[in-house]
Design a protein around this motif. Structure first.
Motif, PDB file in Angstrom:
ATOM      1  N   LEU A 207      -6.810  -1.230   0.167  1.00  0.00           N
ATOM      2  CA  LEU A 207      -6.933  -2.531  -0.484  1.00  0.00           C
ATOM      3  C   LEU A 207      -8.313  -2.809  -1.056  1.00  0.00           C
ATOM      4  CD1 LEU A 207      -4.775  -4.699   1.939  1.00  0.00           C
ATOM      5  CD2 LEU A 207      -4.093  -3.508  -0.143  1.00  0.00           C
TER       6      LEU A 207
ATOM      7  N   GLN B 212       0.800  -1.216   0.000  1.00  0.00           N
ATOM      8  CA  GLN B 212       0.000   0.000   0.000  1.00  0.00           C
ATOM      9  C   GLN B 212       0.838   1.273   0.000  1.00  0.00           C
ATOM     10  OE1 GLN B 212      -2.403  -1.970   3.361  1.00  0.00           O
ATOM     11  NE2 GLN B 212      -3.844  -0.499   2.526  1.00  0.00           N
TER      12      GLN B 212
ATOM     13  N   THR C 278     -10.547 -10.424  -1.238  1.00  0.00           N
ATOM     14  CA  THR C 278      -9.117 -10.125  -1.240  1.00  0.00           C
ATOM     15  C   THR C 278      -8.376 -11.332  -1.814  1.00  0.00           C
ATOM     16  OG1 THR C 278      -9.003 -10.866   1.074  1.00  0.00           O
ATOM     17  CG2 THR C 278      -9.201  -8.491   0.688  1.00  0.00           C
TER      18      THR C 278
ATOM     19  N   TRP D 118      -1.280  -9.782  -4.454  1.00  0.00           N
ATOM     20  CA  TRP D 118      -1.962  -8.487  -4.501  1.00  0.00           C
ATOM     21  C   TRP D 118      -1.757  -7.794  -5.841  1.00  0.00           C
ATOM     22  CZ3 TRP D 118      -5.951  -6.041  -3.334  1.00  0.00           C
ATOM     23  CH2 TRP D 118      -6.555  -6.185  -2.093  1.00  0.00           C
TER      24      TRP D 118
END
Length: 505
Positions: free
Chosen positions: A446, A42, A199, A57
């Motif tokens: 996220l 992030q 996620t 991710w």
């Protein structure tokens, strides 16, 4: 700013602070840590630079239209500036995570020297400014190579690979890092990644809300969580055997902890709330403290809940020196389906839990009301039910729409209310040792990308230089930490007036 807007902010602050007993930083124990937090994907950016390879991710974020962390805040290149901002703010600690694929690009095997140097330099920079590094080993970013090879957290092979990764981190950084969290918010990670598909790796049973290509919501969350507990225990055992006597650090696991309160004073809602606590807290904390899952979960899930061997139970029990708490908001709990407004996409874990959750305020996933009493309740429950473990609140903060508003008065109200709740809990005997605001600066969020932010520093994501600008919350937190602001209406109002006359980009 229009006169009415100034009056409105003035009124909000008066109302927000008039019910808070005044307190200062000095009311907390001297060794209590106040900090702020980010995570690697992030904050860092530099997604394909200096040897870093994709994580789950990267793959997941590039398949949706909410942005990605390719550049994010560019912390990889601007970490010195950010550490200076932290020092200027008076932060006592900084929580960040290590990108597994930046340090070990293939997930196992050779270390990436440039990745190693980045984290050594970051930790050195923090230490040189008197800021305690609190390192999270795993914040959702499994190497894509390991996901492709054997399925990641639903395969027991992850235990060995995670332990080897942890070993590298302990060996290379442990002389300067005294606080380690193995896995970030393990509970919600298991649910969101393997039950709801929200996620990465995005697993869930087929449903009309999320297009998951694979998964089983009735079994995979429990299997993944089981392997997380075993991986954590393995890393903890390694640390204690190999490093702790020399490095003298502490290692813990973090969970996501909603505040939970009965919707009514009925016996049914009290029972429902206890059941929710068994599922949402006891799922991880019962094994960590007592060596096995809650009886309620074992009765409900039967063979779907993995079983610890006697040796595994002993290894997991007592493997956390502290419990990390991620807390943002509170829900009322009931048995009545008609009352629920909790946004559930898929019914695996939540169907098993068998209760309904009602928002205490705005039902939006990204905008919630401040309910500090909910956090106080969590800390009291952990004190009474889990032998009063040492606790670090590793994330707590207020989401707001990401725009040019530096006057984030609702965030100030939120943070000071929750810090007050922590102080109340400590006075009531909770062994809470630290509080970290999420987030230090605006980051790639996220679930909401760049539309919503939590930062105390504004980041202009349209600017190639990712310019940082302090918000009112940064000035308030700094004043609180350096002792120039007491939590009382007058001090906060004076700060707001001063800030409104000087803030600009």
């Amino acid at each position: 700013m229009k006169p009415f807007s100034q009056f409105f902010i003035f009124l909000v602050i008066v109302l927000a602070t008039s019910y808070i007993d005044a307190f200062t930083r000095n009311d907390f124990p001297e060794d209590f840590l106040f900090g702020a937090a980010t995570s690697a994907y992030q904050w860092e950016g530099a997604a394909d630079e200096d040897g870093r390879t994709p994580s789950v991710w990267d793959t997941f974020s590039h398949s949706y239209d909410t942005g990605n962390g390719d550049v994010a805040c560019d912390g990889y290149h601007q970490y010195k500036e950010d550490v200076k901002l932290m020092a200027d703010m008076g932060l006592e600690a900084f929580r960040f995570s290590i990108s597994w694929t930046r340090l070990i690009p293939n997930g196992r095997g050779p270390i990436n020297p440039k990745g190693l140097l980045f984290y050594k330099n970051l930790i050195k920079e923090l230490r040189s400014h008197g800021i305690e590094p609190h390192v999270t080993l795993y914040h959702y970013d499994l190497p894509q190579s390991l996901e492709d090879e054997y399925g990641g957290w639903i395969n027991r092979k992850i235990i060995e690979d995670f332990t080897a990764f942890a070993d590298v981190c302990f060996r290379e950084f442990g002389d300067d890092v005294k606080l380690w969290t193995t896995i970030n918010e393990a509970t919600i990670f298991a649910i969101a990644s393997y039950g709801e598909g929200l996620t990465p790796p995005g697993h869930c049973s087929p449903n009309k809300f999320i297009n998951c290509s694979t998964g089983n919501s009735s079994t995979e969350p429990y299997l993944a969580a089981h392997n997380m507990l075993l991986a954590h225990a393995s890393a903890s055992k390694l640390y204690r055997l190999k490093y702790k006597s020399k490095q003298r650090g502490s290692i813990g696991l973090s969970i996501f902890a909603f505040g939970l309160s009965p919707y009514t004073n009925s016996k049914d809602d009290e029972i429902a709330t206890q059941r929710a606590k068994d599922f949402l807290f006891g799922w991880m904390l019962k094994p960590l403290v007592f060596g096995d899952y809650p009886s309620e979960m074992k009765r409900t899930l039967g063979s779907r809940l993995p079983v610890f061997s006697e040796e595994e139970s002993e290894q997991v029990k007592g493997s956390s020196d502290f419990v990390g708490i991620i807390h943002y908001t509170t829900f009322y709990v009931t048995n009545r389906a008609s009352a629920s407004n909790f946004p559930i996409m898929n019914q695996g874990f939540f169907k098993d839990m068998g209760v309904y959750m009602i928002s205490t305020g705005n039902s939006s996933l990204f905008e919630w009301e401040a309910t500090p009493w909910g956090l106080e309740g969590v800390l009291e429950h952990l004190k009474q039910s889990y032998n009063n473990p040492p606790i670090y609140i590793l994330e707590n903060g207020k989401p707001m729409k990401h725009d040019s508003m530096l006057q984030d008065t609702p965030r100030v109200e939120y943070i000071q209310g929750y810090i007050g709740a922590v102080l109340n809990a400590i006075k009531n005997g909770s062994d809470t040792r630290g509080y970290f605001v999420w987030s230090m600066i605006d980051v790639y969020e996220l679930l909401s990308g760049y539309t919503t932010s939590f930062g105390m520093y504004y980041v202009n994501f349209s600017d190639p230089g990712r310019k940082r600008s302090p918000k009112l919350s940064a000035s308030w937190y700094s004043g609180f930490l350096n002792g120039t602001i007491d939590v009382s209406s007058q001090d906060t109002i004076q700060l707001q007036r001063k800030f409104s006359g000087s803030s600009s980009f």
